[in-house]
Design a protein around this motif. Structure first.
Motif, PDB file in Angstrom:
ATOM      1  N   GLU A  54     103.704 -27.113  -9.421  1.00 28.75           N
ATOM      2  CA  GLU A  54     103.689 -28.500  -8.836  1.00 28.75           C
ATOM      3  C   GLU A  54     104.634 -29.308  -9.837  1.00 28.75           C
ATOM      4  O   GLU A  54     105.400 -30.271  -9.235  1.00 28.75           O
ATOM      5  N   LEU A  55     104.876 -28.979 -10.936  1.00 28.03           N
ATOM      6  CA  LEU A  55     105.569 -29.689 -11.928  1.00 28.03           C
ATOM      7  C   LEU A  55     107.107 -29.342 -11.951  1.00 28.03           C
ATOM      8  O   LEU A  55     107.895 -30.383 -11.998  1.00 28.03           O
ATOM      9  N   ASP A  56     107.572 -28.151 -11.592  1.00 34.71           N
ATOM     10  CA  ASP A  56     108.827 -27.933 -11.780  1.00 34.71           C
ATOM     11  C   ASP A  56     109.210 -26.629 -10.953  1.00 34.71           C
ATOM     12  O   ASP A  56     109.627 -25.394 -11.148  1.00 34.71           O
ATOM     13  N   PRO A  57     109.226 -26.801  -9.628  1.00 32.58           N
ATOM     14  CA  PRO A  57     109.282 -25.708  -8.832  1.00 32.58           C
ATOM     15  C   PRO A  57     110.735 -25.077  -8.771  1.00 32.58           C
ATOM     16  O   PRO A  57     110.866 -23.966  -8.247  1.00 32.58           O
ATOM     17  N   LEU A  58     111.768 -26.040  -9.201  1.00 35.53           N
ATOM     18  CA  LEU A  58     113.213 -25.395  -8.972  1.00 35.53           C
ATOM     19  C   LEU A  58     113.624 -25.030 -10.224  1.00 35.53           C
ATOM     20  O   LEU A  58     115.037 -24.998 -10.423  1.00 35.53           O
ATOM     21  N   ASN A  59     112.890 -24.818 -11.243  1.00 38.64           N
ATOM     22  CA  ASN A  59     113.419 -24.450 -12.455  1.00 38.64           C
ATOM     23  C   ASN A  59     113.365 -22.787 -12.498  1.00 38.64           C
ATOM     24  O   ASN A  59     112.322 -22.345 -12.531  1.00 38.64           O
ATOM     25  N   PRO A  60     114.446 -22.132 -12.550  1.00 40.39           N
ATOM     26  CA  PRO A  60     114.573 -20.630 -12.662  1.00 40.39           C
ATOM     27  C   PRO A  60     113.562 -19.853 -13.844  1.00 40.39           C
ATOM     28  O   PRO A  60     113.105 -18.955 -13.308  1.00 40.39           O
ATOM     29  N   ILE A  61     113.524 -20.448 -14.988  1.00 34.28           N
ATOM     30  CA  ILE A  61     112.812 -19.973 -15.896  1.00 34.28           C
ATOM     31  C   ILE A  61     111.182 -20.052 -15.414  1.00 34.28           C
ATOM     32  O   ILE A  61     110.305 -19.129 -15.428  1.00 34.28           O
ATOM     33  N   ILE A  62     110.702 -21.288 -15.093  1.00 35.52           N
ATOM     34  CA  ILE A  62     109.333 -21.720 -14.740  1.00 35.52           C
ATOM     35  C   ILE A  62     109.088 -20.753 -13.263  1.00 35.52           C
ATOM     36  O   ILE A  62     107.866 -20.134 -13.080  1.00 35.52           O
ATOM     37  N   SER A  63     110.008 -20.962 -12.189  1.00 36.05           N
ATOM     38  CA  SER A  63     109.841 -20.116 -11.151  1.00 36.05           C
ATOM     39  C   SER A  63     109.546 -18.702 -11.432  1.00 36.05           C
ATOM     40  O   SER A  63     108.632 -18.112 -10.977  1.00 36.05           O
ATOM     41  N   SER A  64     110.261 -17.953 -12.108  1.00 40.24           N
ATOM     42  CA  SER A  64     110.125 -16.453 -12.477  1.00 40.24           C
ATOM     43  C   SER A  64     108.835 -16.145 -13.097  1.00 40.24           C
ATOM     44  O   SER A  64     108.187 -15.374 -13.174  1.00 40.24           O
ATOM     45  N   HIS A  65     108.549 -17.364 -14.177  1.00 43.95           N
ATOM     46  CA  HIS A  65     107.199 -16.943 -14.777  1.00 43.95           C
ATOM     47  C   HIS A  65     106.111 -17.306 -13.919  1.00 43.95           C
ATOM     48  O   HIS A  65     104.842 -16.745 -14.356  1.00 43.95           O
ATOM     49  N   VAL A  66     106.125 -18.070 -12.743  1.00 42.46           N
ATOM     50  CA  VAL A  66     104.938 -18.055 -12.029  1.00 42.46           C
ATOM     51  C   VAL A  66     104.913 -16.769 -11.448  1.00 42.46           C
ATOM     52  O   VAL A  66     103.557 -16.076 -11.482  1.00 42.46           O
ATOM     53  N   ALA A  67     105.883 -16.051 -10.974  1.00 40.84           N
ATOM     54  CA  ALA A  67     105.599 -14.498 -10.454  1.00 40.84           C
ATOM     55  C   ALA A  67     104.883 -13.781 -11.731  1.00 40.84           C
ATOM     56  O   ALA A  67     104.089 -13.010 -11.402  1.00 40.84           O
ATOM     57  N   LEU A  68     105.716 -13.779 -12.688  1.00 40.91           N
ATOM     58  CA  LEU A  68     104.999 -12.863 -14.032  1.00 40.91           C
ATOM     59  C   LEU A  68     103.904 -13.275 -14.463  1.00 40.91           C
ATOM     60  O   LEU A  68     102.807 -12.170 -14.540  1.00 40.91           O
ATOM     61  N   PHE A  69     103.228 -14.495 -14.326  1.00 43.30           N
ATOM     62  CA  PHE A  69     101.684 -14.981 -14.545  1.00 43.30           C
ATOM     63  C   PHE A  69     100.790 -14.241 -13.606  1.00 43.30           C
ATOM     64  O   PHE A  69      99.650 -13.978 -13.773  1.00 43.30           O
ATOM     65  N   LEU A  70     101.281 -14.363 -12.353  1.00 40.93           N
ATOM     66  CA  LEU A  70     100.435 -13.934 -11.354  1.00 40.93           C
ATOM     67  C   LEU A  70     100.242 -12.500 -11.459  1.00 40.93           C
ATOM     68  O   LEU A  70      99.403 -11.870 -11.160  1.00 40.93           O
ATOM     69  N   PHE A  71     101.242 -11.734 -11.782  1.00 40.66           N
ATOM     70  CA  PHE A  71     101.142 -10.321 -12.051  1.00 40.66           C
ATOM     71  C   PHE A  71     100.143 -10.107 -13.078  1.00 40.66           C
ATOM     72  O   PHE A  71      99.141  -9.347 -13.075  1.00 40.66           O
TER      73      PHE A  71
END
Length: 225
Positions: A54-71
């Motif tokens: 919600e807070l920063d969906p277009l930040n590549p570091i944040i976006s990539s870590h969304v995937a990592l934390f889901l893992f």
């Protein structure tokens, strides 16, 4: 600091207070997600993931870590989907190929896992010893001994130049089934305060690399929850 001292209770207490003081700060959620991932607290990770989105969906570091934390929350299919969506936005970000290789490794899709890790290594010009270690271990795990030995030689070259990744070497030896060597590198990582050390148990469990109970006992002895 508490997190890397393996004082997870104090680390989480500090993060909860940080959230109270600055609930809109995405980087607080980012580090909170890391703490919960390494503490193997799957269900508790998800609220931080949603706030990051919600807070920063277009930040590549944040976006990539969304995937990592889901893992690390045990949501493998969602992690792959999130990484692939991020790749559409950030096709030149090496970290996405690196993490996608982990997700595919867990699925035991060796060819795709190796290809994605190879891409990450090429994009970083083979400059990160940790990646070289993981790649050597991945090749060994998937029954490619010649490739494993070739990349192990690259790891040893970097080691001779004083560039070691104790946590990377732990993963490498665990993937090769060398428990004694894995424990020795893990002990070194703890002694040297390797910043990646906190991820050791969570990663090894996700990939099914703890096949010897001595490895689990060593992790607990060294303070990994």
């Amino acid at each position: 600091l508490a997190w890397h001292d393996l004082d997870f209770e104090r680390a989480e207490e500090a993060m909860r207070r940080a959230v109270e003081l600055s609930p809109q700060d995405v980087w607080i959620r980012f580090y909170y997600g890391g703490i919960l991932s390494t503490a193997r607290r799957g269900d508790d990770i998800l609220p931080q993931v949603e706030r990051m989105r919600e807070l920063d969906p277009l930040n590549p570091i944040i976006s990539s870590h969304v995937a990592l934390f889901l893992f690390y929350a045990g949501r493998g299919d969602e992690a792959i989907a999130a990484a692939e969506q991020s790749l559409e936005l950030f096709p030149d970000f090496w970290f996405l190929y690196y993490e996608l290789s982990f997700f595919l490794w867990q699925r035991r899709d060796g060819d795709a896992a190796i290809e994605n890790m190879r891409r990450a290594i090429e994009m970083t010009e083979a400059s990160i010893p940790f990646l070289l270690c993981v790649f050597a271990g991945m090749n060994a795990f998937f029954g490619r001994p010649d490739e494993a030995e070739r990349w192990l030689a690259r790891v040893e070259e970097r080691s001779a130049a004083g560039e070691d990744s104790p946590t990377g070497r732990t993963f490498l030896e665990a993937a090769r089934g060398n428990t004694d060597a894995a424990i020795a590198w893990m002990e070194r990582g703890r002694a040297e305060l390797d910043t990646l050390f906190v991820w050791t148990r969570a990663f090894c469990e996700q990939q099914g690399l703890i096949t010897d109970e001595r490895l689990r006992e060593a992790m607990e002895r060294l303070g990994l929850p």
